[in-house]
Design a protein around this motif. Structure first.
Motif, PDB file in Angstrom:
ATOM      1  N   UNK A 185       3.222  -6.466   5.405  1.00 19.31           N
ATOM      2  CA  UNK A 185       4.643  -6.398   5.083  1.00 19.31           C
ATOM      3  C   UNK A 185       5.351  -7.744   5.227  1.00 19.31           C
ATOM      4  N   UNK A 186       4.670  -8.734   5.825  1.00 19.38           N
ATOM      5  CA  UNK A 186       5.212 -10.091   5.840  1.00 19.38           C
ATOM      6  C   UNK A 186       4.968 -10.786   4.504  1.00 19.38           C
ATOM      7  N   UNK A 187       3.900 -10.395   3.838  1.00 23.27           N
ATOM      8  CA  UNK A 187       3.484 -11.055   2.603  1.00 23.27           C
ATOM      9  C   UNK A 187       4.222 -10.531   1.383  1.00 23.27           C
ATOM     10  N   UNK A 188       4.404  -9.219   1.338  1.00 23.74           N
ATOM     11  CA  UNK A 188       4.909  -8.571   0.131  1.00 23.74           C
ATOM     12  C   UNK A 188       6.233  -9.146  -0.377  1.00 23.74           C
ATOM     13  N   UNK A 189       7.273  -9.299   0.458  1.00 26.54           N
ATOM     14  CA  UNK A 189       8.532  -9.826  -0.073  1.00 26.54           C
ATOM     15  C   UNK A 189       8.391 -11.229  -0.659  1.00 26.54           C
ATOM     16  N   UNK A 190       7.559 -12.057  -0.052  1.00 22.71           N
ATOM     17  CA  UNK A 190       7.361 -13.420  -0.539  1.00 22.71           C
ATOM     18  C   UNK A 190       6.654 -13.426  -1.884  1.00 22.71           C
ATOM     19  N   UNK A 191       5.705 -12.511  -2.035  1.00 21.42           N
ATOM     20  CA  UNK A 191       4.980 -12.413  -3.298  1.00 21.42           C
ATOM     21  C   UNK A 191       5.900 -11.899  -4.407  1.00 21.42           C
TER      22      UNK A 191
END
Length: 345
Positions: A91-97
């Motif tokens: 869930x740390x990665x998803x918004x950035x992607x």
């Protein structure tokens, strides 16, 4: 001197923490809510231009086998052309992607399917990087086949997530009713399930790697009774999938040759991870993926790190997603991905 531009969001403290992503999956609600909130917040912000992204392709990975497969590329001369970032949770990665602050990411397969739906097809899957990592362990010798589980109690984790769906599917396809022929007891996390085995409260447990390796070293008489990857393949006709690499389509299309070169480097890195265990393990410690190289070296052969693309990737993922969809449509974003989800197919 090699340029090592790796940013680490979380430092590994122990094997079971640093390798937790080995068996990680996103639950139906987690996958949907994470992707939904990320897509909503990203709608108000313009995506970063792939052509102007500093440091070439921006790649994120979770601690565990995903990054273990990448580590040789990270340490190579070619790795200086990319920016690698490691995170402790998907869930740390998803918004950035979603926002375009990352170009590619190694994440659980079902989360990739959910992202495809929530971003209206803005991402595609480039490769499968981790196959199944679930194993049924027994303190004894009575379980030699899935049929032998009838009448038994299985302690495991992942209620409402892919481990439950995988277990129920394998049981059902072997003629067992998961609700009548076996008793499945769910723990909140793998360490809790392992503690029940250690205390003699359970004799049969389903765990992911690296907890399997840890359990075998701690509980005398415990053995691997069933490899769920093998059992899945027997009944599904395809391989069980855990993790994938997804890429934003705009990033891949901005420079197709550059992305293809990245994938070539990734494939070579995975090959090295499976052939040079000692060297790869040393790099895992150097980059903070695990605390000690000895732990990484022991876990590497059991984590099913692969580089699978093309029709084989599509076949394995299509069958896997169908099982998840049948169990709970929300686990793959409410619908099965279209053909455009599969890069290069």
């Amino acid at each position: 001197m090699k340029c090592k531009r790796v940013l680490s969001a979380v430092m590994a403290a122990a094997l079971c923490v640093s390798l937790a992503a080995c068996g990680s999956t996103a639950s139906s609600s987690q996958a949907a809510s994470t992707a939904e909130s990320a897509a909503s917040s990203a709608a108000a912000e313009p995506a970063a231009s792939p052509e102007t992204a500093a440091g070439g392709l921006r790649v994120a990975g979770l601690k565990g086998p995903t990054t273990m497969g990448l580590v040789n590329l990270m340490d190579s001369e070619d790795g200086a052309d990319y920016s690698f970032t490691m995170y402790g949770a998907a869930d740390e990665i998803v918004p950035l992607l979603v926002k375009g602050d990352l170009d590619a990411a190694a994440i659980p397969a079902n989360l990739a399917a959910t992202l495809y739906q929530k971003t209206e097809g803005a991402v595609e899957v480039a490769c499968v990087n981790t196959l199944g990592v679930l194993y049924i362990l027994e303190n004894g010798e009575s379980i030699q086949s899935v049929a032998d589980l009838k009448g038994q109690t299985i302690v495991t984790t992942g209620k409402g997530t892919t481990p439950e769906y995988v277990l129920r599917y394998v049981l059902t396809r072997n003629g067992l009713d998961p609700d009548a022929d076996v008793t499945i007891e769910y723990c909140s996390e793998a360490t809790e399930a392992l503690s029940q085995v250690q205390a003699g409260m359970a004799n049969i447990v389903m765990l992911p790697q690296p907890f399997v390796t840890s359990a075998l070293s701690q509980v005398e008489g415990l053995r691997v009774a069933l490899d769920m990857n093998e059992e899945w393949e027997k009944v599904a006709g395809s391989q069980l999938v855990t993790g994938v690499l997804v890429v934003r389509k705009d990033a891949a299309e901005a420079d197709p040759d550059a992305f293809a070169a990245f994938l070539d480097g990734y494939a070579a890195s995975v090959e090295a991870a499976n052939s040079d265990l000692e060297g790869t393990a040393a790099l895992c410690e150097e980059y903070g993926i695990v605390a000690k190289a000895a732990l990484a070296q022991k876990a590497l052969p059991e984590c099913n790190i692969v580089f699978e693309t093309g029709e084989q990737m599509k076949t394995d993922l299509t069958n896997y997603f169908q099982v998840l969809y049948d169990a709970d449509p929300a686990s793959v974003g409410g619908a099965l991905p279209g053909d455009d989800f599969y890069y290069g197919v």
